[in-house]
Design a protein around this motif. Structure first.
Motif, mmCIF file in Angstrom:
data_model
loop_
_atom_site.group_PDB
_atom_site.id
_atom_site.type_symbol
_atom_site.label_atom_id
_atom_site.label_comp_id
_atom_site.label_asym_id
_atom_site.label_seq_id
_atom_site.Cartn_x
_atom_site.Cartn_y
_atom_site.Cartn_z
ATOM 1 N N UNK A 1 27.190 15.632 0.598
ATOM 2 C CA UNK A 1 26.542 16.004 -0.667
ATOM 3 C C UNK A 1 27.519 16.712 -1.609
ATOM 4 N N UNK A 2 28.778 16.762 -1.246
ATOM 5 C CA UNK A 2 29.852 17.374 -2.035
ATOM 6 C C UNK A 2 29.570 18.834 -2.359
ATOM 7 N N UNK A 3 28.972 19.545 -1.419
ATOM 8 C CA UNK A 3 28.754 20.980 -1.566
ATOM 9 C C UNK A 3 27.587 21.377 -2.434
ATOM 10 N N UNK A 4 26.870 20.424 -2.963
ATOM 11 C CA UNK A 4 25.742 20.728 -3.832
ATOM 12 C C UNK A 4 24.475 21.039 -3.045
ATOM 13 N N UNK B 1 19.247 15.215 7.297
ATOM 14 C CA UNK B 1 20.076 16.132 8.073
ATOM 15 C C UNK B 1 19.313 16.649 9.301
ATOM 16 N N UNK B 2 18.033 16.951 9.130
ATOM 17 C CA UNK B 2 17.228 17.406 10.268
ATOM 18 C C UNK B 2 17.055 16.289 11.293
ATOM 19 N N UNK B 3 16.893 15.074 10.822
ATOM 20 C CA UNK B 3 16.787 13.930 11.736
ATOM 21 C C UNK B 3 18.089 13.724 12.497
ATOM 22 N N UNK C 1 25.323 23.201 13.423
ATOM 23 C CA UNK C 1 26.239 23.635 12.360
ATOM 24 C C UNK C 1 27.165 22.500 11.950
ATOM 25 N N UNK C 2 27.635 21.739 12.933
ATOM 26 C CA UNK C 2 28.481 20.584 12.640
ATOM 27 C C UNK C 2 27.743 19.553 11.790
ATOM 28 N N UNK C 3 26.499 19.294 12.136
ATOM 29 C CA UNK C 3 25.688 18.355 11.352
ATOM 30 C C UNK C 3 25.493 18.887 9.938
ATOM 31 N N UNK C 4 25.238 20.187 9.804
ATOM 32 C CA UNK C 4 25.043 20.791 8.474
ATOM 33 C C UNK C 4 26.322 20.714 7.647
ATOM 34 N N UNK D 1 18.544 13.934 16.538
ATOM 35 C CA UNK D 1 19.141 12.845 17.318
ATOM 36 C C UNK D 1 20.370 13.317 18.084
ATOM 37 N N UNK D 2 21.209 14.143 17.454
ATOM 38 C CA UNK D 2 22.389 14.674 18.128
ATOM 39 C C UNK D 2 21.985 15.577 19.297
ATOM 40 N N UNK D 3 20.913 16.320 19.126
ATOM 41 C CA UNK D 3 20.416 17.176 20.216
ATOM 42 C C UNK D 3 19.992 16.317 21.402
ATOM 43 N N UNK D 4 19.253 15.245 21.129
ATOM 44 C CA UNK D 4 18.844 14.365 22.229
ATOM 45 C C UNK D 4 20.051 13.717 22.885
ATOM 46 N N UNK D 5 21.013 13.260 22.086
ATOM 47 C CA UNK D 5 22.198 12.619 22.663
ATOM 48 C C UNK D 5 22.982 13.589 23.547
ATOM 49 N N UNK D 6 23.051 14.858 23.142
ATOM 50 C CA UNK D 6 23.723 15.871 23.962
ATOM 51 C C UNK D 6 23.045 15.973 25.329
ATOM 52 N N UNK D 7 21.724 16.217 25.316
ATOM 53 C CA UNK D 7 21.010 16.371 26.580
ATOM 54 C C UNK D 7 20.973 15.060 27.360
ATOM 55 N N UNK D 8 20.651 13.962 26.692
ATOM 56 C CA UNK D 8 20.543 12.677 27.362
ATOM 57 C C UNK D 8 21.832 12.263 28.044
ATOM 58 N N UNK D 9 22.955 12.453 27.363
ATOM 59 C CA UNK D 9 24.246 12.070 27.952
ATOM 60 C C UNK D 9 24.503 12.854 29.235
#
Length: 157
Positions: free
Chosen positions: A46-49, A59-61, A36-39, A65-73
């Motif tokens: 994208x200024x809400x568009x 955004x999916x990438x 949700x934070x990434x979204x 990456x954030x998911x891997x960093x969470x688990x990896x850390x």
């Protein structure tokens, strides 16, 4: 370089399927908040568009990456994500050491593969004596259940 954990625990056994499942539920809720934070950041950029297909892919990438960093850390730091801490679980190498970032990446990517055939890679732990999932085997790691910590008694006066 293998790094040992701070404390030496002798009563370690393989984690049960139920504890691992509940830990995944906890961590899944945290992942949803990360996504949700990434979204939100992607929408703000994208200024809400409406986000273009290229923007959606970016955004999916970023979420991946954030998911891997969470688990990896958490896996490399102390062997426990927040969900694993709640259920007293720890991921470690077969010889009881902290896992490396390479093992964390293999574990993360292979856990996706374990989910693809209707979770068969996770259910595999119920079949084998070692209680290892596919991604445990491929990353040469295991999830263990830690004993409850004994509370120190206060001296009575």
């Amino acid at each position: 370089m293998q790094r040992p954990f701070r404390e030496e625990i002798s009563d370690i056994r393989p984690a049960s399927f139920g504890k691992r499942l509940m830990s995944m539920v906890y961590d899944g809720l945290i992942l949803i908040s990360i996504w949700l934070g990434v979204a939100i950041v992607g929408t703000m950029i994208n200024q809400g568009g409406v986000i273009s297909p290229l923007g959606r892919a970016a955004m999916q990438s970023a979420a991946f990456c954030c998911s891997f960093l969470f688990f990896g850390y958490f896996w490399t730091k102390n062997g426990q994500t927040l969900g694993m801490q709640a259920w007293r679980l720890r991921v470690q190498t077969f010889d009881g050491q902290r896992i490396s970032w390479t093992q964390a990446l293999i574990r993360f990517l292979c856990s996706i593969v374990s989910w693809i055939p209707a979770g068969l890679g996770f259910l595999w732990m119920l079949v084998g004596d070692e209680r290892l999932t596919w991604h445990d085997r491929w990353s040469e790691t295991s999830v263990v259940s830690l004993p409850k910590r004994e509370k120190k008694k206060k001296s009575g006066r």
